[in-house]
Motif scaffolding. Structure first.
Motif, PDB file in Angstrom:
ATOM      1  N   HIS A 169       0.820  -1.220   0.000  1.00  0.00           N
ATOM      2  CA  HIS A 169       0.000   0.000   0.000  1.00  0.00           C
ATOM      3  C   HIS A 169       0.852   1.268   0.000  1.00  0.00           C
ATOM      4  CE1 HIS A 169      -3.701  -2.274   1.834  1.00  0.00           C
ATOM      5  NE2 HIS A 169      -3.437  -2.613   0.580  1.00  0.00           N
ATOM      6  N   GLY A 227      -6.138   2.735 -11.892  1.00  0.00           N
ATOM      7  CA  GLY A 227      -7.044   3.525 -11.072  1.00  0.00           C
ATOM      8  C   GLY A 227      -8.132   4.211 -11.891  1.00  0.00           C
ATOM      9  N   ARG A 228      -9.270   4.434 -11.229  1.00  0.00           N
ATOM     10  CA  ARG A 228     -10.385   5.157 -11.844  1.00  0.00           C
ATOM     11  C   ARG A 228     -10.738   6.404 -11.043  1.00  0.00           C
ATOM     12  NH1 ARG A 228     -15.105   0.975 -12.463  1.00  0.00           N
ATOM     13  NH2 ARG A 228     -16.143   2.867 -13.178  1.00  0.00           N
ATOM     14  N   GLY A 229      -9.829   6.822 -10.167  1.00  0.00           N
ATOM     15  CA  GLY A 229     -10.045   8.045  -9.412  1.00  0.00           C
ATOM     16  C   GLY A 229     -10.871   7.820  -8.160  1.00  0.00           C
ATOM     17  N   GLU A 230     -11.269   8.924  -7.549  1.00  0.00           N
ATOM     18  CA  GLU A 230     -12.045   8.873  -6.315  1.00  0.00           C
ATOM     19  C   GLU A 230     -13.377   8.146  -6.551  1.00  0.00           C
ATOM     20  OE1 GLU A 230     -11.115   9.840  -3.287  1.00  0.00           O
ATOM     21  OE2 GLU A 230      -9.149  10.419  -4.067  1.00  0.00           O
ATOM     22  N   TYR A 266     -13.883   4.947  -5.189  1.00  0.00           N
ATOM     23  CA  TYR A 266     -13.657   3.503  -5.224  1.00  0.00           C
ATOM     24  C   TYR A 266     -14.654   2.760  -4.336  1.00  0.00           C
ATOM     25  CZ  TYR A 266     -11.425  -1.036  -4.582  1.00  0.00           C
ATOM     26  OH  TYR A 266     -11.186  -2.391  -4.513  1.00  0.00           O
ATOM     27  N   ASP A 277     -13.369   7.487   0.193  1.00  0.00           N
ATOM     28  CA  ASP A 277     -12.065   6.829   0.119  1.00  0.00           C
ATOM     29  C   ASP A 277     -11.080   7.507   1.075  1.00  0.00           C
ATOM     30  OD1 ASP A 277     -13.349   5.599  -1.985  1.00  0.00           O
ATOM     31  OD2 ASP A 277     -12.073   6.438  -3.551  1.00  0.00           O
ATOM     32  N   GLN A 282      -5.795   6.414  -2.405  1.00  0.00           N
ATOM     33  CA  GLN A 282      -5.764   5.652  -3.653  1.00  0.00           C
ATOM     34  C   GLN A 282      -4.408   4.981  -3.744  1.00  0.00           C
ATOM     35  OE1 GLN A 282      -8.392   5.534  -6.210  1.00  0.00           O
ATOM     36  NE2 GLN A 282      -9.476   6.219  -4.381  1.00  0.00           N
ATOM     37  N   THR A 332      -5.854  -3.923  -7.882  1.00  0.00           N
ATOM     38  CA  THR A 332      -6.205  -2.697  -8.586  1.00  0.00           C
ATOM     39  C   THR A 332      -5.711  -1.512  -7.764  1.00  0.00           C
ATOM     40  OG1 THR A 332      -8.026  -1.522  -9.689  1.00  0.00           O
ATOM     41  CG2 THR A 332      -8.477  -2.421  -7.495  1.00  0.00           C
ATOM     42  N   VAL A 333      -6.049  -0.310  -8.190  1.00  0.00           N
ATOM     43  CA  VAL A 333      -5.800   0.886  -7.393  1.00  0.00           C
ATOM     44  C   VAL A 333      -7.105   1.252  -6.700  1.00  0.00           C
ATOM     45  CG1 VAL A 333      -5.256   3.343  -7.466  1.00  0.00           C
ATOM     46  CG2 VAL A 333      -3.919   1.726  -8.834  1.00  0.00           C
ATOM     47  N   GLY A 334      -7.054   1.346  -5.377  1.00  0.00           N
ATOM     48  CA  GLY A 334      -8.277   1.621  -4.639  1.00  0.00           C
ATOM     49  C   GLY A 334      -8.002   1.958  -3.191  1.00  0.00           C
ATOM     50  N   ASP A 335      -9.018   1.814  -2.357  1.00  0.00           N
ATOM     51  CA  ASP A 335      -8.959   2.195  -0.953  1.00  0.00           C
ATOM     52  C   ASP A 335      -8.266   1.105  -0.128  1.00  0.00           C
ATOM     53  OD1 ASP A 335      -9.894   2.338   1.873  1.00  0.00           O
ATOM     54  OD2 ASP A 335     -11.002   4.078   1.133  1.00  0.00           O
TER      55      ASP A 335
END
Length: 348
Positions: free
Chosen positions: A145, A159-162, A164, A201, A204, A236-239
């Motif tokens: 992380h 990532g898809r941005g905020e 998540y 979130d 990211q 993935t990219v996330g919280d």
């Protein structure tokens, strides 16, 4: 990956593939034997024994699959991109997207030498050793992380941005609806609670999304030292707290009830292992996240809910005869148990 604790067995008839085709595609010499790892209930994993090496082949299961799931190319790309900054991923050998070769895309990677900590640890491990292993394992998650995703375009592209958390709530709710069988319980009150309590979130970062002891490899000469992290299917990219919450759904403590003990797939109950509360406290303190018990409840409940959806998707395949693997027969009752656990926590 080691055979220890999860011995590779003869390949099930329904999971067999054209070994000669894979051998020709690899171009590394003859494949002398193919074995199948029985552990896991998602992608299929095989051991390829060759004259001078052992490799691992990963491919999707047969039957209905959730949209976007079991993407072998994505799993391969993530590990290849992560390797320079996270030393726990296996070496990638190659990816084949031609489904005609064995009936599905697949990838091949080097075997990580060591042992996968499965249901039970060696009796020679002391309580202090077990505690050290536990701490080292969750430090590896914190290390993941802490990877600077923005500095690596291949990872940042995941990532898809905020938003998540919201996307996960919507996505897993939709997957559950599509995987229902006639024996699925009424989850509407639980889903309403989750929707009403979802937080923003906290960050990211690169998350594994299936981080468990039985997805780790420990060193052959030191069972407390992690040398590999396996099964990157859902990375993935996330919280990061969503990642931790998902992991805690699998963490069965010694004090948990009898059914949850039967559900256990990793040695999380071994004397010396930390409790869920201790892991959350250690992780959040190290990462600098201020999370109260009331705030943590969402992540705990959603982790159990997501686990129930995964179990239901597997049960769907078994229920409809898309797989004959008898290991999957317990997933229907498991979904019912997770429903009751979520109800207890949410008061619904």
């Amino acid at each position: 990956m080691s055979d220890d604790g999860n011995p590779a067995k003869p390949v099930r008839d329904e999971d067999a593939f054209d070994t000669a085709a894979v051998q020709e595609w690899l171009g590394l010499g003859p494949i002398e034997e193919v074995r199948q790892f029985p552990g896991g209930a998602s992608n299929l994993t095989y051991l390829l024994r060759m004259t001078d090496r052992e490799l691992i082949l990963r491919r999707p299961p047969s039957g209905q699959k959730a949209a976007g799931a079991h993407d072998m190319g994505r799993e391969h790309r993530i590990q290849a991109a992560l390797a320079p900054v996270f030393p726990y991923v296996p070496e990638m050998v190659g990816f084949c997207e031609d489904e005609a070769l064995i009936g599905s895309p697949f990838y091949v990677m080097a075997k990580v030498e060591g042992t996968v900590p499965r249901r039970d640890l060696p009796p020679t491990m002391s309580r202090d050793d077990v505690s050290t292993l536990c701490g080292n394992a969750w430090d590896v998650l914190a290390e993941l992380h802490s990877v600077d995703v923005a500095a690596h375009p291949e990872l940042a592209a995941l990532g898809r941005g905020e938003g998540y958390v919201g996307r996960q709530v919507a996505g897993w709710t939709s997957r559950f609806a599509k995987a229902r069988t006639e024996d699925t319980g009424d989850w509407s009150a639980i889903e309403a609670w989750i929707a009403a309590h979802q937080p923003d979130d906290v960050a990211q970062v690169l998350i594994h999304n299936d981080f468990r002891l039985d997805n780790l490899v420990v060193a052959p000469d030191d069972p407390t030292r992690v040398v590999g992290v396996l099964d990157w299917e859902m990375a993935t990219v996330g919280d990061p707290l969503m990642d931790l919450g998902g992991s805690m759904a699998y963490w069965v403590e010694e004090s948990d009830d009898e059914f949850f003990q039967m559900f256990r797939r990793q040695p999380s109950q071994a004397p010396g292992m930390w409790t869920r509360a201790e892991i959350v406290e250690r992780y959040t303190r190290r990462m600098g996240y201020d999370v109260s018990p009331d705030q943590w409840l969402f992540y705990e409940v959603f982790g159990l809910y997501r686990l129930a959806v995964i179990a239901q998707q597997i049960w769907y395949r078994y229920f409809h005869g898309q797989t004959t693997n008898e290991q999957y027969a317990v997933f229907g009752p498991a979904v019912g148990y997770l429903e009751s656990r979520c109800r207890r926590l949410t008061g619904t």
